[in-house]
Write a protein that holds these residues in place. Structure first.
Motif, PDB file in Angstrom:
ATOM      1  N   PHE A 315       0.851  -1.185   0.000  1.00 49.81           N
ATOM      2  CA  PHE A 315       0.000   0.000   0.000  1.00 49.81           C
ATOM      3  C   PHE A 315       0.890   1.240   0.000  1.00 49.81           C
ATOM      4  O   PHE A 315       1.677   1.428   0.921  1.00 49.81           O
ATOM      5  CB  PHE A 315      -0.911   0.000   1.236  1.00 49.81           C
ATOM      6  N   VAL A 316       0.792   2.059  -1.039  1.00 47.04           N
ATOM      7  CA  VAL A 316       1.612   3.269  -1.111  1.00 47.04           C
ATOM      8  C   VAL A 316       0.723   4.483  -1.325  1.00 47.04           C
ATOM      9  O   VAL A 316      -0.282   4.422  -2.042  1.00 47.04           O
ATOM     10  CB  VAL A 316       2.673   3.185  -2.235  1.00 47.04           C
ATOM     11  N   GLY A 317       1.077   5.573  -0.665  1.00 45.34           N
ATOM     12  CA  GLY A 317       0.271   6.787  -0.784  1.00 45.34           C
ATOM     13  C   GLY A 317       0.998   7.987  -0.229  1.00 45.34           C
ATOM     14  O   GLY A 317       2.089   7.872   0.344  1.00 45.34           O
ATOM     15  N   ASN A 318       0.384   9.138  -0.397  1.00 39.83           N
ATOM     16  CA  ASN A 318       0.990  10.395   0.028  1.00 39.83           C
ATOM     17  C   ASN A 318       0.448  10.842   1.384  1.00 39.83           C
ATOM     18  O   ASN A 318      -0.736  10.645   1.691  1.00 39.83           O
ATOM     19  CB  ASN A 318       0.721  11.495  -0.997  1.00 39.83           C
ATOM     20  N   THR A 319       1.311  11.434   2.184  1.00 35.96           N
ATOM     21  CA  THR A 319       0.902  12.004   3.466  1.00 35.96           C
ATOM     22  C   THR A 319       0.354  13.416   3.249  1.00 35.96           C
ATOM     23  O   THR A 319       0.711  14.098   2.291  1.00 35.96           O
ATOM     24  CB  THR A 319       2.086  12.057   4.439  1.00 35.96           C
ATOM     25  N   ASP A 320      -0.511  13.848   4.165  1.00 33.56           N
ATOM     26  CA  ASP A 320      -1.100  15.189   4.079  1.00 33.56           C
ATOM     27  C   ASP A 320      -0.345  16.207   4.917  1.00 33.56           C
ATOM     28  O   ASP A 320      -0.446  17.410   4.675  1.00 33.56           O
ATOM     29  CB  ASP A 320      -2.568  15.154   4.553  1.00 33.56           C
ATOM     30  N   HIS A 321       0.361  15.733   5.938  1.00 31.50           N
ATOM     31  CA  HIS A 321       1.007  16.643   6.880  1.00 31.50           C
ATOM     32  C   HIS A 321       2.453  16.208   7.119  1.00 31.50           C
ATOM     33  O   HIS A 321       2.863  15.105   6.758  1.00 31.50           O
ATOM     34  CB  HIS A 321       0.254  16.658   8.219  1.00 31.50           C
ATOM     35  N   SER A 322       3.212  17.073   7.773  1.00 28.67           N
ATOM     36  CA  SER A 322       4.584  16.746   8.155  1.00 28.67           C
ATOM     37  C   SER A 322       4.574  15.733   9.285  1.00 28.67           C
ATOM     38  O   SER A 322       3.562  15.567   9.987  1.00 28.67           O
ATOM     39  CB  SER A 322       5.325  18.007   8.609  1.00 28.67           C
ATOM     40  N   VAL A 323       5.699  15.064   9.484  1.00 31.32           N
ATOM     41  CA  VAL A 323       5.797  14.061  10.546  1.00 31.32           C
ATOM     42  C   VAL A 323       5.602  14.685  11.927  1.00 31.32           C
ATOM     43  O   VAL A 323       4.844  14.140  12.744  1.00 31.32           O
ATOM     44  CB  VAL A 323       7.143  13.315  10.460  1.00 31.32           C
ATOM     45  N   PRO A 324       6.240  15.835  12.257  1.00 36.59           N
ATOM     46  CA  PRO A 324       6.008  16.437  13.578  1.00 36.59           C
ATOM     47  C   PRO A 324       4.528  16.738  13.820  1.00 36.59           C
ATOM     48  O   PRO A 324       4.020  16.534  14.927  1.00 36.59           O
ATOM     49  CB  PRO A 324       6.831  17.729  13.528  1.00 36.59           C
ATOM     50  N   TYR A 325       3.824  17.178  12.775  1.00 38.41           N
ATOM     51  CA  TYR A 325       2.396  17.470  12.927  1.00 38.41           C
ATOM     52  C   TYR A 325       1.617  16.189  13.238  1.00 38.41           C
ATOM     53  O   TYR A 325       0.783  16.164  14.154  1.00 38.41           O
ATOM     54  CB  TYR A 325       1.851  18.109  11.643  1.00 38.41           C
TER      55      TYR A 325
END
Length: 670
Positions: A315-325
């Motif tokens: 399963f591959v996809g894009n994140t919406d936010h930064s890791v710290p967020y």
């Protein structure tokens, strides 16, 4: 050629190809890399330049004459009709027409449908029945007055697939390479320049291959756009299929209850959901339930019948936010559709690759060196699926008793997959095994930590293990946990001699306590600056000597100036500080370095730093020695960061945003 390229050609003659050739022959053909390299392997699998040039022209000619472009489909049809038959390259899929009791083929680019195809072909190449396969075939045209018959005839057909993959020969040849050489060869095989990647970054890339060598392996990777998450799954192997997450149905993936046709998991080694993320996506809840059962039980049912399958799910996809967020406000599965944020589903995933650590691909990150013909490697990986190495780690290490059975299975499968990829011959020492185990544990721990945040019924697990040879206990942490797990309001710069990681310890108020010890910085770690590492140790020093043999290239000179800037901020404004650099050089860079150092001398004098330098070709160790009694031993010198994206990359200007190389920093009191 580079030494590695020479060795690859020596031990894998006929099975390696120069990777820049793919671009030369591709043109505007929309075709996977493994199709092009299959052809290049027939004509260009050599290091002889003349043969390569002739082979490239031959492959270009084959593509021009036989590859079917959609916009030229009518021309190809006309050519077949006029000539009587013609050889073509196209993607073919087959279905059973139960009314006529015959198999019928459809051509993706040529546009032909319902063309009869022999039962014998289907018996030999069953994968034609699902998803489509790239083939080389001879298509004939024979006009007939018979009602309902097709003039198109498939005379012969061959899926594009290497057949001469000898696993024993492959394993024997592996013994001729060091671990690092082998990893670099694999990186070049997938088209990447190993010199642009750290060891950890290479492991992330190679873990994308694990679904091809491990049966029923479940992998997820979420991260920013443009990092090549789906490239391997669409381009590397004819045994994997990439589908859009929005196009998945129970019938397509598992079994069509109306026709009885088995879906993708029955024919492919790897099924990859692309564009898997997206909170607003509509999801079939029934599909999620079937997926959960398949990922756990390796089987699926149709009515009363139960079918087993070995397909790995990716399963591959894009994140919406930064890791710290995500760490502070939600979780690392934040971008998934709601129905996939099911803890029972997520718990069945064996590894979560940190896609945010993968840099966006730049031109200099691709290679023009030699690597395996990808189809050859694909066949080797398929053969390696038959081997079981999941218990191999237990000869050297013992996992904590608190780790659950599902966690242990996940760790063992990732370990086994990487062991097959990097050490297919089965020979590795304890340190090499530890590298793989640490990475396998971290990628499972990432899932378990997020499950605890999503569902309070999940309990924290002690992801530690014992090294049997020494009895030493190792605690594994995720890199993002080290970087972002502690709020950064007030920071005490302190060395924890009992810890193996570089950490900022949160306290209130700020209190600087200096002590001897060591900080270990991991590959791809961020949030590190010279100030955080050793800024406090510079206070009170009036005579500073930096010993670093590599201060010559532009980015190394930038690093040194950033160190000088930090020194100016830490010193007493009323006191001048001596800064002396001992470095080495060669004739290619020495004049440029001298000019840069002379400019530095005038520039630094204006901020109270008296700079001097000398060249010493015999130095090796790297350190900072100060007259305040402290010595800092630098494992990599001042060069602790990976390459940035250049002037328009914020990492170029903010040290804490840069990605680190693995290194050690030791603090000694004289």
């Amino acid at each position: 050629m580079k030494e590695l390229d020479v060795k690859l050609n020596e031990h894998f003659g006929g099975k390696v190809v120069r990777k820049d050739l793919t671009k030369l022959v591709k043109g505007n053909a929309i075709v996977p890399t493994y199709v092009l390299e299959y052809l290049l392997g027939q004509y260009c699998a050599t290091d002889d330049e003349e043969t390569i040039n002739q082979g490239v022209e031959t492959v270009k000619s084959i593509i021009a004459k036989h590859f079917v472009h959609r916009d030229e489909a009518q021309i190809v049809k006309s050519t077949v009709r006029e000539k009587g038959s013609h050889r073509i390259i196209d993607k073919i899929s087959v279905k059973l027409n139960d009314v006529k009791d015959q198999y019928e083929a459809s051509f993706a680019n040529l546009g032909l449908k319902n063309i009869p195809i022999s039962d014998d072909v289907i018996k030999e190449y069953q994968k034609l029945l699902s998803g489509g396969v790239w083939c080389i075939l001879t298509l004939a045209y024979f006009s007939t007055d018979e009602k309902g018959s097709s003039p198109w005839i498939i005379e012969n057909i061959k899926p594009i697939q290497v057949s001469n993959a000898d696993l024993d020969e492959y394993k024997t040849a592996r013994t001729k390479f060091t671990k690092d050489e082998w990893i670099d060869g694999l990186m070049q095989t997938i088209g990447l320049n190993p010199e642009e990647f750290t060891f950890r970054s290479k492991l992330i890339q190679l873990t994308r291959l694990v679904p091809f060598v491990e049966n029923n392996y479940n992998l997820i990777e979420l991260g920013p756009k443009g990092t090549g998450k789906s490239h391997i799954f669409s381009e590397l192997s004819p045994h994997g299929i990439l589908i859009s997450g929005g196009e998945v149905s129970k019938a397509k993936l598992f079994v069509n209850n109306s026709s009885g046709e088995i879906g993708l998991v029955g024919y492919w080694d790897v099924v990859t959901y692309d564009e898997f993320a997206g909170k607003t996506k509509r999801v079939d809840r029934g599909l999620v339930d079937i997926l959960k059962n398949y990922m756990a039980q390796k089987s699926f049912s149709r009515g009363t019948e139960v079918y087993g399958a070995s397909a790995s799910m990716v399963f591959v996809g894009n994140t919406d936010h930064s890791v710290p967020y995500m760490i502070k406000h939600s979780n690392l599965f934040d971008a998934l559709p709601k129905d996939y944020c099911d803890t029972a589903f997520l718990d069945r995933i064996h590894a979560y690759l940190p896609g945010w650590e993968v840099q966006k691909l730049r031109n200099d990150m691709f290679t023009s060196e030699y690597g395996f013909i990808v189809d050859y490697l694909a066949e080797i990986l398929k053969e390696l699926r038959k081997e079981d190495r999941t218990n191999e780690y237990s000869k050297l290490f013992e996992l904590s008793n608190s780790i659950t059975t599902r966690d242990k299975t996940s760790i063992a499968k990732t370990y086994a997959g990487l062991a097959k990829i990097i050490h297919p011959h089965g020979q590795m020492n304890e340190a090499e095994a530890k590298e793989i185990l640490d990475f396998a544990i971290e990628n499972r721990k990432r899932i378990q930590k997020e499950l605890c945040k999503i569902d309070e019924t999940f309990e924290e697990v002690d992801f530690s293990y014992t090294v049997k040879s020494t009895g030493r206990t190792i605690q594994v942490e995720t890199l993002e946990g080290i970087e972002h797990g502690i709020p950064k309001q007030s920071v005490e710069i302190k060395i924890d001699t009992n810890s193996s990681e570089a950490k900022a310890i949160n306290v209130e108020p700020v209190n600087i306590e200096l002590s001897e010890g060591q900080k270990i910085i991991r590959d791809n770690q961020s949030g590190i600056s010279y100030g955080l590492l050793f800024g406090a140790y510079l206070i009170g020093a009036t005579d500073v000597k930096v010993i670093d043999p590599y201060v010559r290239l532009p980015y190394q000179l930038r690093n040194f100036m950033e160190f000088a800037k930090l020194l100016s901020e830490q010193k007493d404004p009323e006191v001048d500080v001596k800064l002396h650099l001992v470095t080495s050089n060669n004739e290619d860079y020495i004049e440029g370095a001298k000019e840069a150092f002379e400019q530095m001398t005038y520039s630094l004098e204006s901020i109270g730093i008296l700079f001097s330098y000398e060249f010493d070709d015999f130095i090796h160790d790297r350190s900072i020695v100060m007259d305040n009694g402290w010595k800092i031993v630098l494992g990599r010198g001042l060069d602790i960061w990976q390459k940035t994206g250049g002037w328009y990359d914020i990492n170029e200007y903010v040290q804490e945003k840069r990605i680190c190389k693995a290194c050690e920093v030791t603090f000694l009191k004289s």
